[in-house]
Design an enzyme around this catalytic site. Structure first.
Site, PDB file in Angstrom:
ATOM      1  N   HIS A   9       6.288   4.844   7.910  1.00 37.42           N
ATOM      2  CA  HIS A   9       5.015   4.631   8.596  1.00 37.42           C
ATOM      3  C   HIS A   9       4.584   5.968   9.168  1.00 37.42           C
ATOM      4  O   HIS A   9       5.372   6.631   9.836  1.00 37.42           O
ATOM      5  CB  HIS A   9       5.177   3.592   9.709  1.00 37.42           C
ATOM      6  N   GLU A  31      -1.225   1.187  12.575  1.00 39.48           N
ATOM      7  CA  GLU A  31      -2.277   1.732  11.735  1.00 39.48           C
ATOM      8  C   GLU A  31      -3.664   1.340  12.248  1.00 39.48           C
ATOM      9  O   GLU A  31      -4.653   2.016  11.991  1.00 39.48           O
ATOM     10  CB  GLU A  31      -2.071   1.160  10.328  1.00 39.48           C
ATOM     11  N   HIS A  48      10.079   2.479   8.012  1.00 43.84           N
ATOM     12  CA  HIS A  48       9.359   1.309   8.518  1.00 43.84           C
ATOM     13  C   HIS A  48       9.656   0.049   7.724  1.00 43.84           C
ATOM     14  O   HIS A  48       9.899  -1.008   8.300  1.00 43.84           O
ATOM     15  CB  HIS A  48       7.866   1.617   8.460  1.00 43.84           C
ATOM     16  N   TYR A  49       9.654   0.150   6.400  1.00 45.69           N
ATOM     17  CA  TYR A  49       9.598  -1.089   5.617  1.00 45.69           C
ATOM     18  C   TYR A  49      10.268  -0.881   4.271  1.00 45.69           C
ATOM     19  O   TYR A  49      10.086   0.151   3.624  1.00 45.69           O
ATOM     20  CB  TYR A  49       8.126  -1.471   5.421  1.00 45.69           C
ATOM     21  N   PHE A  61      -8.145  -1.211   7.554  1.00 46.73           N
ATOM     22  CA  PHE A  61      -6.749  -0.804   7.469  1.00 46.73           C
ATOM     23  C   PHE A  61      -6.581   0.167   6.311  1.00 46.73           C
ATOM     24  O   PHE A  61      -7.407   0.209   5.403  1.00 46.73           O
ATOM     25  CB  PHE A  61      -5.855  -2.042   7.268  1.00 46.73           C
ATOM     26  N   ALA A  66       5.289  -6.484  14.715  1.00 47.76           N
ATOM     27  CA  ALA A  66       4.144  -6.097  13.891  1.00 47.76           C
ATOM     28  C   ALA A  66       2.906  -6.069  14.771  1.00 47.76           C
ATOM     29  O   ALA A  66       2.721  -6.935  15.611  1.00 47.76           O
ATOM     30  CB  ALA A  66       3.965  -7.077  12.745  1.00 47.76           C
ATOM     31  N   LYS A 125      20.610 -15.113  13.806  1.00 46.17           N
ATOM     32  CA  LYS A 125      21.513 -14.423  14.729  1.00 46.17           C
ATOM     33  C   LYS A 125      20.835 -14.122  16.059  1.00 46.17           C
ATOM     34  O   LYS A 125      21.477 -13.640  16.992  1.00 46.17           O
ATOM     35  CB  LYS A 125      22.066 -13.141  14.092  1.00 46.17           C
ATOM     36  N   SER A 142      12.915 -12.244  16.478  1.00 44.57           N
ATOM     37  CA  SER A 142      12.894 -11.682  15.128  1.00 44.57           C
ATOM     38  C   SER A 142      11.864 -10.559  15.049  1.00 44.57           C
ATOM     39  O   SER A 142      10.892 -10.550  15.798  1.00 44.57           O
ATOM     40  CB  SER A 142      12.542 -12.770  14.122  1.00 44.57           C
ATOM     41  N   THR A 201       9.474  -9.751  13.195  1.00 40.18           N
ATOM     42  CA  THR A 201       8.047 -10.040  12.975  1.00 40.18           C
ATOM     43  C   THR A 201       7.271  -9.775  14.265  1.00 40.18           C
ATOM     44  O   THR A 201       6.110  -9.355  14.238  1.00 40.18           O
ATOM     45  CB  THR A 201       7.872 -11.526  12.586  1.00 40.18           C
ATOM     46  N   ARG A 255      -0.238   4.665   3.381  1.00 43.21           N
ATOM     47  CA  ARG A 255       0.822   5.189   4.234  1.00 43.21           C
ATOM     48  C   ARG A 255       1.662   6.260   3.563  1.00 43.21           C
ATOM     49  O   ARG A 255       2.064   7.238   4.193  1.00 43.21           O
ATOM     50  CB  ARG A 255       1.721   4.032   4.686  1.00 43.21           C
ATOM     51  N   ARG A 263       3.640  -0.363   0.025  1.00 44.20           N
ATOM     52  CA  ARG A 263       2.947  -1.533   0.561  1.00 44.20           C
ATOM     53  C   ARG A 263       1.712  -1.112   1.350  1.00 44.20           C
ATOM     54  O   ARG A 263       1.748  -0.127   2.081  1.00 44.20           O
ATOM     55  CB  ARG A 263       3.886  -2.302   1.498  1.00 44.20           C
ATOM     56  N   GLN A 320       9.160   2.515   2.870  1.00 53.31           N
ATOM     57  CA  GLN A 320       7.930   3.033   3.456  1.00 53.31           C
ATOM     58  C   GLN A 320       8.196   3.760   4.768  1.00 53.31           C
ATOM     59  O   GLN A 320       8.846   3.222   5.654  1.00 53.31           O
ATOM     60  CB  GLN A 320       6.973   1.878   3.708  1.00 53.31           C
ATOM     61  N   LEU A 373       6.782   2.002  16.778  1.00 55.26           N
ATOM     62  CA  LEU A 373       5.584   1.906  15.943  1.00 55.26           C
ATOM     63  C   LEU A 373       4.290   2.030  16.739  1.00 55.26           C
ATOM     64  O   LEU A 373       4.094   1.368  17.749  1.00 55.26           O
ATOM     65  CB  LEU A 373       5.608   0.548  15.223  1.00 55.26           C
TER      66      LEU A 373
END
Lengths: 251, 589, 115, 135
Positions: free
Chosen positions: B233, B246, B356-357, B117, B49, B38, B44, B46, B288, B391, B231, B243
């Site tokens: 964040h 991290e 977040h996720y 991380f 991130a 779309k 997108s 991604t 997280r 995650r 999740q 965002l």
């Protein structure tokens, strides 16, 4: 009474209109309000028929480019607070692109140009992944780092009068991307990509107006990419001429 | 109705979708692959991130260590066979991205650099400054242009999956430019549509992250799994939810409360680590879920900062110095300056947890196959069983490549066996579907789109947030049901077809409501606290006896139907999760 | 896409631009002041210029100072006219500008040989 | 139905934005500099015709019209020099494993070079003509 700001938005509804027109809205002002927030406020609360593209609202997805008071901007990274001195803020679809509807531009020409310049890593011999990473020092990475920051928002195309004159011009974004790979120490495809730089629709349509680099929200400096491309194409031209004089084929 | 045919249709052009397309094209160059999205692929989510992408590469690291961190980070709700496969292939995929041009940050000698991380015992997060997702996505998009067999349908909005003989045989979509309906028959369909955190009010997600694929599958009877695990964040900007990676903490940033106190030491993550010396799995490098929960307690105790954009704590990067911030976190500096008017070099950044996720998603087996034959799912929209109840940061970008590739190869294998169904056999059903969407476009009900959307987002925040209280959870379930009901009385204003975003937003809202329903009901059914799902009042403990299981939500007439699936446990028996000093103790023993 | 021959024009344009940046203002000031500088003894000025033009290097220098700015300025004028939407096809305009620069440069060279 | 609205560039596009006006001004420096080059050519031509013709040309330079042209050409040459050198570091990038020069240094080197060359040329002309007159 909350303070409001007048936002004049360009409308174009292909099913009803023959040409774009302007519609005024009053949007409640706040310090943090971006042009995108204002457009979303209008769509949610005032006129749901307004169409505009957006997604990340953090200046990385490249969807929300529009003209704000005649300058190409990401609407999510442009704030009403910066226009308080002015009587109104005018938001239009990006210059130089066909308008699909309202603030939605048809950027397919730009995407086609991106695809033209073979923007992928080209190696004469592909190393297997098991052999590990191609080494590249931070200094080598620095040589193309700026040109790899392009988010394909199209602001540079809206800023480029040569693209406005002739949409066949590959344009700032695509040529910067070609240079992003040409200058990557891991890449060996510069010779293949040379044909795109060499063309009249390539670097040679550029007259170094430089506005593309001024409006770029990611400091890619496409004007520099193109004009370094001119030097490369110039050398390529001379070498090719020598080869022809020596009786070799036109490369 | 525009009618087309392809061997494989991929819905979604983000990291997973692009990786799947490339894998399929490489597996069998004869296949006709259609990548439909779309948005233009590089839009997108991604792209947003920031921090990085996991993969074991240091000599003193090991696949086992990555496995252990992931499984314990997920509070033992991960399918361990899947985690095994994942950790074995993550590095290979990161290297492949490197070979395709991804500008991973390097050490001075030219080798790959990695950073620390949260929840990871050893540094194994590959990064491209703080725009890792951006570089991965653009690398994949640009690489995909190499393959002539990958065709794209940019700005096509998928509305339905089409079934024939009990298998997925294609999809239908709206061409956003014209508003016309398109039917595409295919032997295999891959959903790679991303997450759904837009069901929440404050989230890190882009406006397009509306759970489309999850809802599309759910509507065809495919179960959604582990949807209660969402999740938060710990570090988003207050107000917008944008965002703040991290990696800011991985590089040494610290969190302080109103009193300038590093409060995480009070939540089982201490002892306090010296400034500028971040320690893996300690303090700010805890997982997280724990960090977001700690914020909630601080705010309850009145120790959060009151800012004009709401409650927050401080993320302090000042001791890193300007040079390191510019090298490692340039985007963070830019974001803070633009959106909260703070220069991270001179002032701390106000942050708060934001949705977040989605750990859960469309249930798939370890080969990305869903319960519906011919339908595959990968990336955030899928629940392959990797993330469990929480995650770990940097596992999701690696997941895109590892399982995007599996999905592409699996779909190619299926498509290579035979041609797709004759699209004419799908036409009647597609026309019926189209009539429903046309009716929506012309709907004249009394409910407003924005109102329902905002009420849903608020309800989810209340009843399915960081901490879940029994009364509020039930209220949220009721509220979502009520909103679904009101959704059927929606009234739209825009009757046009060309780029009618009101219409498309209304379809998205339908998707969001389905996902919200699945989340709220799964949360209510899981009567324990695990990972990101915390019920401090009624079920404060983890309950392995009853709930060491994946939840499955099936769509049903009134309320969704719940079921449970065993977790695959191969070599790591559930234990208590320890971080900070306690974690170190455990390691020694 | 076909190879453009713009590199020829661009190289000359670039050389002219660089030359003008490095000596343009100085040269303009010199000729502006020339009648006054030469006022004491105009014949001596003529002789000095004659000496310069007698030397092959001097000829080359003067040729560069005329030809390169010609190519530089006419290149800009050509593109400027295009930018202004001059309703003329490209080829005659190119002939006029670059042909003109070539012709004027040749004439300059011819005159220099006469000195 | 697909009916995009095609935006066509207007001939006065360059009036609508300060960045474009600056660009057009930069390009317009070519006009006085072209005329000035023609003036140089005319001087050379007169020189070929003999001393008297050249001295007449020299006298003609005192005319207000030609002084005005000189003034305009000087302004153009200065504006050209400044804008030209500002763009040099974008085209001339010295960044190899063996040699790296920062864009700022490239620019500074060109600025210093241009000042020295221009001033030097003027100084040289004055000194030479003085010396010639002194003989």
């Amino acid at each position: 009474m909350t303070e409001t700001v007048t936002v004049r938005v360009q409308r174009y509804r292909p099913e009803e209109d023959t040409a774009p027109w302007e519609q005024s809205f009053e949007v409640p002002y706040s310090e943090d309000l971006s042009i995108l927030d204002a457009l979303n406020q209008i769509k949610d609360q005032q006129d749901p028929t307004l169409s505009h593209r957006w997604s990340c609202r953090m200046a990385i997805c490249g969807s929300c480019g529009v003209m704000v008071n005649n300058e190409p901007k990401l609407s999510c990274k442009t704030f009403l607070r910066d226009y308080r001195e002015q009587a109104a803020v005018t938001v239009r679809a990006l210059d130089n692109f066909p308008i699909e509807r309202d603030l939605v531009s048809d950027i397919s020409g730009f995407i086609d140009h991106l695809e033209t310049v073979q923007p992928w890593l080209i190696r004469s011999e592909e190393q297997p992944v098991s052999a590990g990473a191609y080494p590249q020092t931070p200094e080598q990475m620095q040589r193309y780092a700026a040109f790899s920051q392009c988010i394909n928002c199209g602001l540079c195309y809206a800023a480029c009068p040569q693209f406005g004159r002739d949409p066949a011009f590959l344009g700032p974004g695509a040529l910067a991307l070609a240079q992003r790979y040409n200058l990557d120490s891991r890449d060996e495809g510069a010779a293949q990509r040379m044909q795109w730089l060499n063309a009249g629709e390539g670097v040679w349509s550029c007259t170094f107006v430089g506005y593309c680099s001024e409006v770029c929200p990611k400091d890619v400096d496409p004007a520099a990419a193109i004009n370094r491309g001119k030097v490369a194409s110039d050398i390529n031209y001379a070498v090719n001429l020598l080869n022809i004089l020596r009786g070799k084929d036109d490369a | 109705m525009d009618v087309r045919q392809a061997d494989i249709v991929i819905v979604g052009g983000g990291g997973a979708g692009l990786r799947a397309a490339i894998a399929a094209a490489e597996a069998n160059p004869q296949l006709d692959i259609l990548l439909l999205s779309k948005v233009y692929p590089m839009r997108s989510h991604t792209v947003a991130a920031e921090g990085g992408c996991a993969g074991v590469i240091q000599p003193h690291d090991s696949l086992d260590a990555h496995f252990d961190d992931t499984v314990s980070g997920g509070d033992w709700l991960c399918d361990q066979d899947v985690v095994d496969y994942f950790v074995r292939h993550a590095t290979e995929e990161n290297l492949r991205l490197e070979h395709w041009g991804c500008p991973w940050s390097r050490k001075p000698d030219g080798s790959i650099n990695v950073r620390a991380f949260g929840g990871m015992k050893i540094e194994r997060t590959w990064f491209a400054a703080d725009k890792s997702g951006f570089h991965i996505l653009h690398t994949l998009f640009q690489t995909s242009l190499k393959y002539p067999s990958i065709r794209r349908c940019d700005e096509y909005f998928c509305t339905d999956l089409l079934l024939e003989g009990g298998a997925c045989a294609g999809i239908q979509a709206i061409d956003m430019r014209t508003g016309s309906h398109t039917l595409i028959a295919a032997s295999a369909v891959i959903l790679a549509t991303g997450g759904a955190a837009r069901v929440y009010r404050y989230n890190t997600n882009g406006g397009i992250v509306t759970g489309d694929g999850m809802a599309l599958a759910y509507r065809q009877g495919v179960p959604l799994r582990d949807m209660e695990f969402v999740q938060y964040h710990p570090t988003g900007l207050p107000g917008s939810g944008i965002l703040i990676t991290e990696a800011a903490r991985g590089e040494g940033g610290v969190l302080t409360n109103r009193d300038g106190y590093r409060y995480l030491q009070d939540y089982g993550l201490g002892p306090e680590t010296p400034l500028g010396e971040p320690k893996n799995k300690h303090m700010e490098l805890g997982p997280r879920d724990r960090l977001s929960q700690a914020f909630w307690h601080e705010a309850q105790a009145g120790r959060a900062l009151a800012t004009s954009r709401g409650e927050a704590v401080n993320l302090d990067l000042r001791h890193l110095g300007e040079a390191r911030i510019n090298e490692r976190l340039p985007f963070i500096r830019d974001l803070a300056r633009t959106y909260v008017n703070v220069d991270a070099v001179h002032e701390p950044i106000p942050v708060r947890p934001t949705a977040h996720y989605t750990m859960g998603g469309i249930q798939t087996d370890r080969y990305t196959a869903t319960a519906l034959s011919g339908l595959f799912a990968a990336g955030e929209c899928a629940s392959v069983g990797l993330h469990g109840a929480n995650r770990l940061g940097s596992n999701s970008l690696a997941e895109l490549s590892v399982f995007g590739r599996v999905a592409g190869e699996q779909a190619a294998a299926r498509a290579s066996q035979g041609p797709s169904v004759d699209p004419q056999r799908l036409l009647a059903r597609a026309q019926d579907n189209a009539a429903v969407w046309e009716a929506l476009r012309e709907s004249t009900g009394n409910e407003r789109l924005a109102t329902i959307r905002d009420e849903m987002a608020r309800a989810m925040e209340d009843g399915a947030g960081i901490f879940r209280l029994p009364g509020q959870m039930r209220q949220t379930c009721t509220k979502v049901a009520e909103l679904k009901d009101r959704y059927s009385d929606l009234g739209l204003v825009d009757r046009s077809r060309a780029f009618n975003t009101e219409w498309l937003n209304a379809i998205e809202l339908g998707y969001l409501l389905d996902v919200a329903e699945a989340m709220a009901h799964a949360a209510l059914a899981r009567q324990e606290s695990r990972g990101s799902h915390q019920r401090p009042e009624d079920f404060p403990q983890r309950d392995d006896a009853q709930f060491l299981k994946h939840s499955l939500v099936y769509r049903a007439a009134d309320a969704p139907r719940l079921d449970w699936q065993d977790v695959v446990i191969t070599r790591s028996q559930p234990a208590e999760r320890h971080y900070g000093a306690a974690g170190q103790q455990e390691n020694k023993s | 896409m076909r190879r453009s021959h713009e590199p020829v024009a661009w190289s000359l344009f670039g050389a002219g631009g660089m030359l003008l940046a490095f000596i343009g203002p100085g040269l303009v000031l010199t000729t502006a002041l020339l009648p006054w500088l030469a006022a004491d003894d105009p014949q001596a000025t003529h002789a000095a210029i004659g000496a310069l033009l007698a030397h092959p290097l001097g000829k080359l220098l003067v040729l560069a100072c005329v030809a390169l700015p010609l190519f530089h300025t006419l290149h800009r004028i050509y593109h400027g006219l295009h930018d202004l939407h001059l309703p003329a096809p490209r080829l005659p305009l190119q002939l006029l500008c670059y042909g003109g620069a070539t012709l004027l440069s040749a004439v300059t060279g011819w005159w220099l040989l006469q000195v | 139905m697909h009916k995009p609205y095609i935006q066509r560039q207007r001939a006065d596009w360059w009036l609508r934005n300060p960045a474009y006006r600056r660009y057009m001004l930069r390009e317009a420096t070519a006009l006085p500099l072209f005329l000035y080059t023609l003036l140089l050519m005319s001087g050379l031509f007169q020189f070929t015709r003999g001393e008297a013709a050249f001295l007449q040309w020299l006298e003609m330079l005192r005319s207000p019209w030609l002084l005005a042209l000189h003034g305009l050409a000087l302004a153009a040459a200065l504006f050209h020099a400044v804008t030209w050198i500002a763009l040099v570091p974008k085209i001339l990038v010295i960044d190899t494993d063996r040699l790296r020069v920062s864009p700022a240094a490239v620019k500074l080197a060109h600025q210093v070079g241009a000042v020295v060359c221009n001033a030097g040329l003027l100084l040289l002309a004055v000194l030479l003509l003085r010396a010639a007159a002194g003989n």
